[in-house]
Design an enzyme around this catalytic site. Structure first.
Site, PDB file in Angstrom:
ATOM      1  N   ASP A 159     -18.049  10.167  -5.016  1.00 32.15           N
ATOM      2  CA  ASP A 159     -19.109  10.200  -6.026  1.00 32.15           C
ATOM      3  C   ASP A 159     -19.763  11.582  -5.975  1.00 32.15           C
ATOM      4  O   ASP A 159     -19.246  12.502  -5.320  1.00 32.15           O
ATOM      5  CB  ASP A 159     -20.109   9.039  -5.828  1.00 32.15           C
ATOM      6  CG  ASP A 159     -20.966   9.189  -4.574  1.00 32.15           C
ATOM      7  OD1 ASP A 159     -20.750  10.155  -3.807  1.00 32.15           O
ATOM      8  OD2 ASP A 159     -21.851   8.339  -4.358  1.00 32.15           O
TER       9      ASP A 159
ATOM     10  N   CYS B 288     -18.722   9.362  -0.052  1.00 31.99           N
ATOM     11  CA  CYS B 288     -20.000   9.212  -0.758  1.00 31.99           C
ATOM     12  C   CYS B 288     -21.069   9.793   0.156  1.00 31.99           C
ATOM     13  O   CYS B 288     -20.768  10.634   1.013  1.00 31.99           O
ATOM     14  CB  CYS B 288     -20.262   7.759  -1.156  1.00 31.99           C
ATOM     15  SG  CYS B 288     -20.393   6.573   0.208  1.00 31.99           S
TER      16      CYS B 288
ATOM     17  N   THR C 233     -23.020   8.234   2.481  1.00 33.62           N
ATOM     18  CA  THR C 233     -22.954   7.674   3.835  1.00 33.62           C
ATOM     19  C   THR C 233     -21.571   7.167   4.220  1.00 33.62           C
ATOM     20  O   THR C 233     -21.330   6.903   5.399  1.00 33.62           O
ATOM     21  CB  THR C 233     -23.906   6.468   3.937  1.00 33.62           C
ATOM     22  OG1 THR C 233     -23.488   5.516   2.941  1.00 33.62           O
ATOM     23  CG2 THR C 233     -25.352   6.878   3.704  1.00 33.62           C
TER      24      THR C 233
ATOM     25  N   HIS D 193      -5.814  -0.374  15.500  1.00 39.48           N
ATOM     26  CA  HIS D 193      -6.155  -1.794  15.608  1.00 39.48           C
ATOM     27  C   HIS D 193      -6.255  -2.489  14.248  1.00 39.48           C
ATOM     28  O   HIS D 193      -5.910  -3.658  14.129  1.00 39.48           O
ATOM     29  CB  HIS D 193      -7.494  -1.961  16.336  1.00 39.48           C
ATOM     30  CG  HIS D 193      -7.406  -1.660  17.798  1.00 39.48           C
ATOM     31  ND1 HIS D 193      -8.349  -2.094  18.715  1.00 39.48           N
ATOM     32  CD2 HIS D 193      -6.481  -0.963  18.515  1.00 39.48           C
ATOM     33  CE1 HIS D 193      -8.013  -1.677  19.931  1.00 39.48           C
ATOM     34  NE2 HIS D 193      -6.890  -0.981  19.845  1.00 39.48           N
TER      35      HIS D 193
ATOM     36  N   HIS E 196      -2.512  -6.943  17.352  1.00 39.63           N
ATOM     37  CA  HIS E 196      -3.305  -6.500  16.194  1.00 39.63           C
ATOM     38  C   HIS E 196      -2.654  -6.935  14.883  1.00 39.63           C
ATOM     39  O   HIS E 196      -3.343  -7.141  13.881  1.00 39.63           O
ATOM     40  CB  HIS E 196      -3.481  -4.985  16.227  1.00 39.63           C
ATOM     41  CG  HIS E 196      -4.115  -4.503  17.497  1.00 39.63           C
ATOM     42  ND1 HIS E 196      -5.404  -4.843  17.852  1.00 39.63           N
ATOM     43  CD2 HIS E 196      -3.626  -3.761  18.523  1.00 39.63           C
ATOM     44  CE1 HIS E 196      -5.690  -4.312  19.020  1.00 39.63           C
ATOM     45  NE2 HIS E 196      -4.628  -3.650  19.456  1.00 39.63           N
TER      46      HIS E 196
END
Ligand code: RB5
Length: 156
Positions: A9, A66, A68, A99, A134
């Site tokens: 963004d 973005c 965060t 994982h 996993h």
């Protein structure tokens, strides 16, 4: 080398441009899903574009930026088949591959400097899914995708 879908963004746009240059220098083909400026836009639109590019098989993995990394991860993880990981260090980036078989990496341009972002991305691209126990857990993630919209199953 497989293609990487890249999206951001407005908050992530400058870092996305830096990462695009770095990816191309490393020999990756980049599918740039936008945005193409710092004008305000809505992050779910770009998360959907990158996620769709990955699930359509047009890119092996996706990278979203973005402010965060959180909004992009929330949005991308709503697309069945996407396992997006918001990473702020190389350790979680590596483990998200080994994982969780993460197929999308999300980064926060307001919380991660360019050099750290490149280190995280390089680590993430260089790490492989470990399989084994996993794989069973990742298959359960796929089960959750298939169960989406159906009544919630009790805890086992
Ligand atoms: C945009 O201001 C910001 O909210 C967005 O980039 C992102 O950080 C959301 O999670």
């Amino acid at each position: 080398m497989s293609a990487i879908a890249l999206g951001a963004d407005h908050a992530g746009f400058p870092l996305k441009e830096d990462l695009k240059v770095w990816l191309i220098e490393q020999g990756y083909e980049v599918v740039d899903c936008g945005t193409q400026s710092s004008d305000s836009v809505d992050y779910p639109d770009y998360a959907a574009a990158v996620a769709g590019t990955v699930t359509a098989g047009k890119a092996a993995r996706g990278v979203l930026v973005c402010g965060t990394g959180i909004g992009m991860a929330i949005a991308a993880n709503k697309v069945p088949g996407i396992r997006a990981a918001a990473c702020t260090d190389a350790y979680t980036a590596r483990l998200s591959r080994e994982h969780n078989d993460a197929n999308v990496l999300t980064l926060g341009a307001r919380v991660t400097a360019r050099e750290a972002a490149v280190e995280i991305l390089a680590t993430w691209l260089g790490a492989e899914f470990a399989g084994g126990r996993h794989a069973r857990r990742v298959e359960k993630l796929a089960e959750l995708d298939r169960a989406r919209g159906k009544p919630h199953a009790p805890a086992r």
